[in-house]
Design a protein around this motif. Structure first.
Motif, PDB file in Angstrom:
ATOM      1  N   PRO A 355      79.967-102.211 -53.880  1.00  0.00           N
ATOM      2  CA  PRO A 355      79.486-100.970 -54.492  1.00  0.00           C
ATOM      3  C   PRO A 355      79.848 -99.741 -53.668  1.00  0.00           C
ATOM      4  CG  PRO A 355      77.684-102.111 -53.411  1.00  0.00           C
ATOM      5  CD  PRO A 355      78.873-103.022 -53.342  1.00  0.00           C
ATOM      6  N   ALA A 356      79.766 -98.591 -54.305  1.00  0.00           N
ATOM      7  CA  ALA A 356      79.913 -97.324 -53.601  1.00  0.00           C
ATOM      8  C   ALA A 356      78.612 -96.996 -52.899  1.00  0.00           C
ATOM      9  CB  ALA A 356      80.261 -96.213 -54.589  1.00  0.00           C
ATOM     10  N   VAL A 357      78.702 -96.588 -51.643  1.00  0.00           N
ATOM     11  CA  VAL A 357      77.532 -96.115 -50.905  1.00  0.00           C
ATOM     12  C   VAL A 357      77.433 -94.615 -51.139  1.00  0.00           C
ATOM     13  CG1 VAL A 357      76.439 -95.893 -48.648  1.00  0.00           C
ATOM     14  CG2 VAL A 357      77.774 -97.941 -49.193  1.00  0.00           C
ATOM     15  N   SER A 358      76.402 -94.211 -51.888  1.00  0.00           N
ATOM     16  CA  SER A 358      76.295 -92.819 -52.314  1.00  0.00           C
ATOM     17  C   SER A 358      75.412 -91.975 -51.414  1.00  0.00           C
ATOM     18  CB  SER A 358      75.762 -92.759 -53.748  1.00  0.00           C
ATOM     19  OG  SER A 358      76.637 -93.443 -54.627  1.00  0.00           O
ATOM     20  N   ARG A 367      71.391 -88.872 -43.855  1.00  0.00           N
ATOM     21  CA  ARG A 367      72.550 -88.873 -42.958  1.00  0.00           C
ATOM     22  C   ARG A 367      73.805 -88.434 -43.701  1.00  0.00           C
ATOM     23  NH1 ARG A 367      69.952 -88.668 -38.179  1.00  0.00           N
ATOM     24  NH2 ARG A 367      68.158 -90.056 -38.327  1.00  0.00           N
ATOM     25  N   PHE A 368      73.909 -88.807 -44.961  1.00  0.00           N
ATOM     26  CA  PHE A 368      74.880 -88.192 -45.859  1.00  0.00           C
ATOM     27  C   PHE A 368      74.405 -88.444 -47.284  1.00  0.00           C
ATOM     28  CE2 PHE A 368      76.634 -92.471 -45.267  1.00  0.00           C
ATOM     29  CZ  PHE A 368      76.866 -92.872 -46.572  1.00  0.00           C
ATOM     30  N   VAL A 369      74.793 -87.571 -48.176  1.00  0.00           N
ATOM     31  CA  VAL A 369      74.421 -87.674 -49.581  1.00  0.00           C
ATOM     32  C   VAL A 369      75.640 -87.290 -50.412  1.00  0.00           C
ATOM     33  CG1 VAL A 369      72.932 -86.816 -51.436  1.00  0.00           C
ATOM     34  CG2 VAL A 369      72.006 -87.085 -49.120  1.00  0.00           C
ATOM     35  N   GLY A 370      76.042 -88.171 -51.313  1.00  0.00           N
ATOM     36  CA  GLY A 370      77.097 -87.844 -52.256  1.00  0.00           C
ATOM     37  C   GLY A 370      78.481 -88.319 -51.897  1.00  0.00           C
ATOM     38  N   ARG A 371      78.674 -88.785 -50.655  1.00  0.00           N
ATOM     39  CA  ARG A 371      79.986 -89.313 -50.289  1.00  0.00           C
ATOM     40  C   ARG A 371      79.822 -90.214 -49.084  1.00  0.00           C
ATOM     41  NH1 ARG A 371      81.982 -87.945 -45.634  1.00  0.00           N
ATOM     42  NH2 ARG A 371      81.159 -86.158 -44.526  1.00  0.00           N
ATOM     43  N   SER A 372      80.807 -91.074 -48.888  1.00  0.00           N
ATOM     44  CA  SER A 372      80.875 -91.902 -47.701  1.00  0.00           C
ATOM     45  C   SER A 372      82.322 -91.964 -47.256  1.00  0.00           C
ATOM     46  CB  SER A 372      80.363 -93.316 -47.992  1.00  0.00           C
ATOM     47  OG  SER A 372      80.744 -94.206 -46.967  1.00  0.00           O
TER      48      SER A 372
END
Length: 399
Positions: A355-358, A367-372
């Protein structure tokens, strides 16, 4: 800090007995989860940061229970800097040392291995690479260590002991120290399978049963598995937790999972990576094994996620690994990758996709939101909907 996540599609708890939670929101404050379900408008408006999950799936932060830490966010085995922070971008919010055996010039005398374990533990007490919580410092059992040495280490805060890389004549000779360590309350772990570094020896089921560790490390091989008959022995003749590693043998990983399911003991299954090693670093390694179990092994994805979260937390006595009030506020939002045929992360895992980690949140902090850096963007627009803080968490990691 108070953080709210709203508009979650599915909440996977990490608990085998109750794998899903009702509602579409999670409220976190001061490093702990304070509420799960349908959040009130007052709860949301009081948050410092509000994240719109856009229908994605929330899971506990992954716990990699087999990472070869040395010192800092660096591995001399692969000459890579920043790999632990990169693992956070793969959804891993906690890592547990598999001993500091890759430290260059590793000492092998009793005083040296004690000093190495204590120093490693101390170095990571307040150091959080990328926000990851690192449990470092595992005593490597060597000839000459005594029960008194182990008792001294426990009093100093050390709680992990590892068998498998010592200079004992046979693997049976680990048993007295292993049993003493477990009696002292340490979590004991044992290399399982063929030898992996010069000077070590293969460890088979009979050796593991004699030492009776809490965890049989990379039971599916690191990377070479033990003889076939040993798998049923470990399942049927012990209550040892059996750890599967991405760097191991896939066929015997599926065999181990099936044997534990047949024995109605899925809580004994743990997922880890056994990296960095000759297999390299694997920021998405935890998800690879979860997807293998769900797609090739037919395991429900929520059960495979529990093996990477709540099961690890229970065996290692951590407060993370579950999406429940009072637990550490480590949350990962995942989704099916853009362009795929699956409509959510769980169905993607069944299909064999990673899966994509969003988004990743640790200790209530995004720590991040919207991209990895490690996965494509999710199909849905996960975003910071509102923040009262000066920093914009939507684009970069927060430290």
């Amino acid at each position: 800090m108070k953080t709210a996540i709203v508009n979650i599609g599915t909440i996977v708890t990490g608990d085998l007995k109750a794998p899903f939670a009702d509602g579409d929101g999670i409220l976190m404050q001061d490093g702990r989860i304070s509420a799960i379900g349908t959040l009130s408008s007052d709860q949301v408006s009081s948050a410092d940061v509000v994240i719109d999950a856009a229908g994605t799936t929330a899971i506990p932060g992954l716990i990699d229970s087999h990472v070869h830490i040395t010192f800092g966010d660096y591995t001399p085995r692969q000459r890579v800097v920043g790999y632990l922070e990169s693992y956070v971008h793969g959804g891993t919010t906690t890592s547990i040392t598999a001993s500091e055996v890759h430290t260059p010039g590793r000492p092998k005398d009793p005083a040296g291995v004690k000093a190495l374990a204590l120093a490693a533990r101390a170095c990571f007490l307040d150091y959080r690479p990328g926000g990851m919580r690192v449990h470092a410092g595992s005593i490597i059992l060597e000839p000459g260590l005594t029960e008194a040495d182990l008792e001294e280490l426990v009093k100093a805060g050390l709680w992990l002991a590892k068998a498998g890389f010592g200079a004992f004549e046979t693997p049976f000779d680990y048993a007295p120290l292993m049993l003493a360590a477990r009696k002292l309350g340490m979590v004991t772990t044992m290399h399982t399978g063929g030898s992996s570094i010069p000077g070590s020896s293969g460890i088979w089921a009979e050796h593991v049963l004699k030492s009776n560790p809490n965890v049989s490390f990379h039971v599916n091989g690191g990377p070479v598995a033990m003889p076939e008959a040993g798998f049923a022995r470990l399942v049927n003749e012990s209550d040892i937790a059996l750890q599967l590693c991405t760097a191991g043998n896939l066929r015997t990983a599926l065999l181990t999972a099936k044997l534990l399911d047949d024995a109605k003991q899925p809580e004994r299954l743990l997922i880890a990576t056994d990296t960095p090693t000759g297999s390299g670093i694997m920021p998405l390694g935890m998800f690879y094994t979860i997807s293998h179990l769900a797609s090739l092994g037919g395991m429900p994805p929520e059960q495979a996620i529990a093996a990477a979260t709540g099961n690890n937390a229970t065996v290692y006595r951590l407060n993370s690994g579950f999406l429940k009030p009072g637990k550490d506020a480590d949350v990962v939002l995942i989704d099916a990758c853009a362009g795929g045929s699956q409509d959510n992360a769980l169905s993607a895992l069944v299909n064999g996709d990673v899966p994509a980690v969003s988004a990743v949140i640790t200790d209530s902090v995004p720590r991040f939101v919207g991209r990895s850096r490690n996965t494509p963007a999710g199909m849905r627009n996960v975003c910071v909907a509102e923040t009262k803080l000066p920093r914009d968490f939507s684009g970069a990691a927060a430290h």
